[in-house]
Design an enzyme around this catalytic site. Structure first.
Site, short mmCIF file in Angstrom:
data_model
loop_
_atom_site.label_atom_id
_atom_site.label_comp_id
_atom_site.label_asym_id
_atom_site.label_seq_id
_atom_site.Cartn_x
_atom_site.Cartn_y
_atom_site.Cartn_z
CG ASP A 15 -1.69 1.23 1.42
OD1 ASP A 15 -2.39 1.63 0.47
OD2 ASP A 15 -1.59 1.85 2.50
CG ASP A 17 -1.80 7.62 0.41
OD1 ASP A 17 -0.96 8.53 0.37
OD2 ASP A 17 -2.59 7.37 -0.52
#
Length: 222
Positions: A15, A17
Site C-alpha cells: 500500500d 498512503d
C-alpha cells in the site's frame, strides 16, 4: 496471527498512503481544513472508515455524514492541497523506506504497489522519493472498479508481477487494506499508522512496528 509456511514468498505488494509515505496525516489535516472552511462535518471516526478504502466506500461514508455535500468536489480540492504540499515539501517518507526496498530487491523479490490512490498522485510520491524504478508494477485506483476491502487490486498486481497471490506479501496500514490482502489469499504484514490493527491481527502473518523490520522478517521465513 496466521501461522503459515512462508518458504514460497516471491514478492511484496505495498500500500502507499500510511505505509510507504506518512501521508494519511496530510489527508486528515486537509479534510478537517476543508470541513471547517466549507461548513460540513468531519471527525476521526468518519475518516477511519474511509481510510484505505475504495472511492465507492469513501463516497458512501462521506454522504452518510454529509448527504448534501459534493464528495467528489471536496475530494478534488483535498487532492489539490495535498499535491501542492508534496510539490513544495516532497512526500514525507516512512522511516526506513528506501533501505527496506533496496534490501528486498537485492534478495530477488518482485515489488509492487497496490494503492487505492490515483496514478498521478502515486507517481508524484514515488518520484519525490526517487523510487519509481524499483517497482516491477505499480497498481493504482484506476485499475479496478472494486477497491479495498475487496481483494481485486492485490489479485491484479500479483498477476502483473507474474506471481500467484499465495506467494506475495501484502504490506498495509489500514483495516480495509489488510482485509483486502487476506481476501486475496496473500500473506499480510500490518504496520500501524493511525489505526489500531488489533481487530485484524488474526488476518496478519505479522504486525511490525515499521518498514525497517521487513527484510529481517523476510529472511526469517526462508
Amino acid at each position: 496471527m496466521k501461522e503459515e509456511n512462508h518458504a514460497s514468498i516471491r514478492g511484496f505488494i505495498f500500500d502507499m498512503d500510511g505505509t510507504l509515505f506518512d501521508t494519511e496525516r496530510l489527508y486528515r489535516r486537509f479534510w478537517f481544513e476543508l470541513g471547517k472552511e466549507h461548513g460540513y462535518y468531519v471527525d476521526d471516526h468518519m475518516l477511519d472508515l474511509m481510510r484505505g478504502a475504495s472511492v465507492q466506500v469513501g463516497v458512501k461514508v462521506f454522504h452518510d455524514y454529509n448527504p448534501d455535500v459534493d464528495y467528489f468536489a471536496e475530494r478534488k480540492e483535498r487532492y489539490a492541497r495535498v499535491m501542492q504540499y508534496v510539490t513544495e515539501h516532497g512526500a514525507p517518507q516512512k522511516p526506513g523506506l528506501v533501505p527496506m526496498l533496496t534490501a528486498l530487491k537485492a534478495c530477488g523479490y518482485k515489488l509492487g504497489i497496490g494503492s487505492s490512490t490515483m496514478k498521478t498522485q502515486v507517481d508524484a510520491y514515488l518520484a519525490s522519493a526517487g523510487i519509481t524504478d524499483i517497482f516491477d508494477f505499480i497498481g493504482t485506483g484506476e485499475i479496478t472498479t472494486h477497491g479495498k476491502p475487496e481483494p481485486d487490486i492485490f489479485l491484479i498486481v500479483a498477476e502483473k508481477l507474474g506471481l500467484a497471490p499465495e506467494t506475495c506479501v501484502v504490506v498495509e496500514d489500514s483495516l480495509n487494506g489488510i482485509r483486502a490482502g487476506h481476501a486475496a489469499g496473500c500473506h499480510v504484514i500490518g504496520i500501524p499508522d493511525l489505526l489500531d490493527l488489533t481487530p485484524v491481527a488474526s488476518l496478519c502473518d505479522a504486525i511490525l512496528p515499521s518498514l525497517r523490520e521487513i527484510p529481517a522478517w523476510a529472511a526469517s521465513q526462508m
